[in-house]
Design a protein around this motif. Structure first.
Motif, PDB file in Angstrom:
ATOM      1  N   ASP B 311       0.817  -1.214   0.000  1.00 17.77           N
ATOM      2  CA  ASP B 311       0.000   0.000   0.000  1.00 17.77           C
ATOM      3  C   ASP B 311       0.849   1.262   0.000  1.00 17.77           C
ATOM      4  O   ASP B 311       0.487   2.262  -0.622  1.00 17.77           O
ATOM      5  N   PHE B 315       0.589   3.894  -2.880  1.00 15.40           N
ATOM      6  CA  PHE B 315       0.238   5.251  -2.477  1.00 15.40           C
ATOM      7  C   PHE B 315       1.249   6.257  -3.024  1.00 15.40           C
ATOM      8  O   PHE B 315       0.888   7.305  -3.554  1.00 15.40           O
ATOM      9  N   MET B 371      -8.261   5.098  -0.065  1.00 17.77           N
ATOM     10  CA  MET B 371      -7.435   3.967   0.342  1.00 17.77           C
ATOM     11  C   MET B 371      -7.888   2.642  -0.266  1.00 17.77           C
ATOM     12  O   MET B 371      -7.071   1.845  -0.697  1.00 17.77           O
ATOM     13  N   LYS B 396      -4.603  -0.636   5.241  1.00 18.95           N
ATOM     14  CA  LYS B 396      -5.147   0.661   4.782  1.00 18.95           C
ATOM     15  C   LYS B 396      -5.169   1.654   5.935  1.00 18.95           C
ATOM     16  O   LYS B 396      -4.882   2.833   5.764  1.00 18.95           O
ATOM     17  N   GLY B 400      -2.896   4.854   5.639  1.00 18.67           N
ATOM     18  CA  GLY B 400      -3.723   6.058   5.498  1.00 18.67           C
ATOM     19  C   GLY B 400      -3.558   7.007   6.665  1.00 18.67           C
ATOM     20  O   GLY B 400      -3.399   8.223   6.483  1.00 18.67           O
TER      21      GLY B 400
END
Lengths: 254, 528
Positions: B311, B315, B371, B396, B400
């Motif tokens: 992630d 991201f 997310m 997430k 996040g």
């Protein structure tokens, strides 16, 4: 030993009965083809077998574990290659393989060796550090297949694995499937290429309008039609297709 | 040919409204539209009554409100109208097929400009119509006024769109096509914020301090009289409209013509500048986009860490997220300018203003709502990975919240330093409100996100739309109200920040639970 067992699977979307009472099984070391025209219910069935869709009715058992009751144990045993290689576009193939190895809890040494082997096997060396978004469809398909077999699954499900591949890559995938089946992996794959199905599969399932209309070894299935029929003629007979004659006539101006 | 293209677009719009034959969606659309029309009509009626009942202040406030609506709408169009136009002209789904058909390029361009302008203008029409109608009724204007007002609104909306296309054409040589929209969004944001900051800087003597009205609302409406607005298209639109409403035709025609000339000229330049792009085709880029190196992603970690690392990489490499972050950072540069005038907020006496609270909540909400769809079309893999669904949400939340906290902290520190001396409580509150927004955004994305793997374009979007904005408003302002009560009545018993912290952690927990529920029951969503 039966590795994949699906019993009485049904799935509907509103009024559309996509899959209707489908049962199938694949034994260890067996390669089984799953044939049917577009919209017959092949992809829906495969998605129920992997757990992406919840059947309205019926059960799926993977290597002795019920997919609904013990999903984690069941999923550890499956490898899945979808019809469209929807991968993490912003990862590189190498990063994606590392991620997959960790998800399936492979130890570091094993993971690194297998990743190196697969990169060599699929000719991914020059693409390993590129973003997946920059790869061609065929290369993405190879990455998808390599990730699916990285953890040495006991059951491999493939949805039209040769779609969009060049003949060389297609041949490679066929070889890998044969190799995996020799090592005991149960393989079920859908395809539109009847030649592949005829040459590779121990058995076939033919699905039409959500129902299994025929199953068995290729030779035995051909015996059910007139003598000398090909698999293509059998397929057309079972799933319909004579309606396309009108289209052919129209296009040829007759 | 242009007529055929417009007819095709109209059919697509009708198809969207009809909702593919689903009666529920049509009824919902009619209901929402009726509610909005009712709200706007009520507002317009109230405004008209106010203008009639207070002949001294009413007309002036009404005129200022019309001017402010034009200016506000123009600035808004600069924020997102630019990118809307760029998307329509360069990246729309139907462009490939249109360019392959025997249609003159000019017709395709005009069609696309009309489409982009309509998409921009529809919001302007929605919010400007009530005040323009009230202005017309107040002056007893002829039907000609309404025609001019509609044309003026449309012309004003073409300008940001044309500007966006020109800027995009200019920088398309230097920026990869895939990032063009994001860059334009950031450019638009900075232009809008720069204009706002410049106006604040150079219009001091005309700002609220010099207003002859008593209340904050009157002072706000008086912003419309800032001289810099006279040089903006929105200022010309206002003068043309006011002239038409009050019967001053020479003034109305003069500013109307200025708008026409500017609009046509910019559109022509946009047309010329896109020629090379259209002539070159719309092939996807083959070259690999740049990568952001994330160290240490070697096998051997835990499944959770694998998800977190994945992630973080996605991201960092997701241009949309980075664009959004830059836009939010641009907003946060405004932080010292909004809402507060000194040590504490002038409305409530708190160390943080409602505007800053909403900024923080919206920022967190934007990250939260992104997310889940971060993985785009590969999200389905979470559904079949062993333990994928649980680990997905945990990662997430970790990634996040980390990102939200870092940026909210940065923004809050700017605010803190700019206030000289600020109150350290405002830093903590900004972070906590961004967490509240994150929780709301995550849950809304889980429930209203477009998890339609068979439709790549739809999958790219986060969920929510109106529900998302409304929820953030309600929760953000609700949290602000609670903070106010805590500071006012409970500060002798407990540190008020603790109450906001409990609220934000509570919302995060609820969000996590409802998102987990949704993910547990999620399955492939084919479109049949």
């Amino acid at each position: 030993m039966t590795m994949l067992l699906a019993q009485n699977l049904s799935k509907s979307y509103g009024k559309l009965q996509a899959v209707d009472d489908v049962s199938l099984q694949v034994a260890a070391g067996e390669i089984v083809g799953f044939l049917g025209p577009n919209g017959a219910g092949k992809t829906t069935t495969l998605k129920m077998l992997i757990g992406l869709l919840r059947p309205d009715k019926g059960r799926v058992n993977i290597g002795g574990f019920d997919l609904n009751d013990e999903p984690v144990r069941a999923r550890r045993r499956i490898g899945y290659v979808p019809d469209v290689p929807n991968l993490y576009e912003k990862l590189t193939p190498l990063e994606f393989f590392h991620f997959t190895a960790d998800v399936f809890r492979l130890d570091k040494e094993t993971a690194q060796k297998r990743i190196a082997d697969l990169i060599e096997l699929f000719d991914l060396g020059e693409h390993g550090k590129k973003l997946i978004s920059s790869l061609s469809h065929g290369t993405k398909q190879k990455v998808s297949l390599a990730a699916a077999v990285l953890h040495r699954p006991e059951v491999l499900l493939l949805d039209e694995p040769t779609g969009g591949l060049d003949p060389r890559a297609t041949r490679k995938i066929k070889d890998i499937m044969l190799e995996l089946s020799r090592s005991g992996c149960a393989i079920l794959f859908s395809t539109h290429i009847l030649e592949i199905a005829e040459n590779m599969c121990n058995r076939l399932y033919i699905i039409n309008k959500g129902k299994i209309v025929a199953d068995g070894p290729v030779d035995r299935l051909k015996e059910t039609t007139k003598e000398g029929s090909t698999l293509e003629e059998l397929f057309i007979e079972l799933t319909g297709g004579s309606e396309y004659d009108e289209v052919v006539k129209y296009l040829s101006g007759r | 040919m242009l007529a055929a293209l417009l007819k095709y677009r109209l059919l697509m719009m009708l198809g969207a409204v009809r909702g593919g034959g689903k009666i529920g969606k049509t009824l919902l659309f009619i209901f929402v539209f009726a509610m909005l029309a009712f709200a706007l009509s009520s507002f317009a009626y109230g405004l008209l009554k106010f203008a009639e009942l207070d002949p001294e202040r009413g007309p002036r406030i009404l005129e200022n409100l019309v001017a402010l609506s034009f200016h506000g709408m123009f600035l808004l169009l600069l924020f997102w109208g630019l990118s809307q136009a760029v998307f329509t002209i360069f990246f729309s789904d139907d462009l490939a097929i249109l360019l392959s058909l025997p249609i003159p390029r000019r017709d395709i361009f005009i069609y696309k400009v009309l489409e982009a302008t309509f998409l921009n203008a529809r919001v302007s029409f929605l919010f400007l119509t009530p005040v323009l109608v009230v202005l017309g009724l107040h002056h007893g204007s002829s039907p000609g006024y309404y025609c001019i007002a509609a044309l003026v609104t449309f012309l004003m909306a073409t300008i940001p769109g044309a500007l966006g296309i020109i800027i995009a054409s200019l920088i398309s040589n230097h920026v990869p096509r895939a990032r063009l929209k994001g860059v334009i969004t950031v450019v638009g944001s900075f232009i809008g914020i720069g204009m706002w900051a410049a106006m604040r800087q150079f219009s001091g003597q005309f700002s609220s301090g010099s207003a002859d009205f008593g209340s904050e609302a009157m002072k706000t409406a008086n912003i419309a009289s800032w001289p810099i607005f006279s040089y903006l298209p929105s200022g010309w639109a206002y003068k043309a409209t006011l002239g038409a409403a009050s019967g001053d035709l020479p003034v109305a025609l003069l500013y109307f013509l200025i708008l026409v000339v500017l609009s046509v000229a910019l559109t022509f330049v946009a047309f010329v500048s896109t020629a090379r792009y259209y002539a070159g085709g719309i092939a996807e880029e083959v070259a690999a986009p740049s990568r952001v190196a994330i160290g240490g992603f070697a096998p051997g970690g835990s499944p959770l860490m694998a998800h977190v690392k994945r992630d973080m990489i996605l991201f960092a490499r997701e241009s949309g997220v980075m664009t959004q972050s830059l836009v939010m950072m641009a907003f946060f540069l405004l932080y010292p300018f909004v809402g507060t005038s000194g040590h504490s907020d002038e409305i409530s006496g708190l160390v943080i203003s409602p505007v800053a609270t909403l900024f923080a909540a919206f920022f967190g909400g934007q990250v939260g709502s992104r997310m889940l769809t971060l993985e785009r079309l590969a999200f389905w893999r979470n559904l079949i990975n062993p333990n994928g669904r649980q680990l997905t949400l945990a990662s997430k939340l970790i990634v996040g919240l980390l990102f939200t906290t870092i940026l909210a902290l940065g923004a809050a520190m700017i605010h803190y330093v700019a206030k000289k001396p600020g109150d350290i409580d405002s830093v903590f509150l900004t972070i906590l409100f961004s967490w509240i927004g994150f929780g709301v955004g995550l849950a809304i994305c889980a429930f209203w996100g477009n998890f339609k793997w068979d439709h790549p374009k739809r999958m790219l979007k986060g969920g929510g739309g109106f529900i998302y904005a409304f929820s953030i408003m309600v929760v953000g302002l609700g949290g602000y109200g609670l903070t106010y009560l805590a500071y006012r009545y409970l500060s002798s018993l407990i540190n008020p920040i603790m109450i906001v912290a409990v609220l934000s952690l509570g919302i995060l927990s609820i969000s996590y639970m409802v998102s987990a529920l949704k993910l547990t029951n999620m399955e492939w969503t084919p479109d049949v």
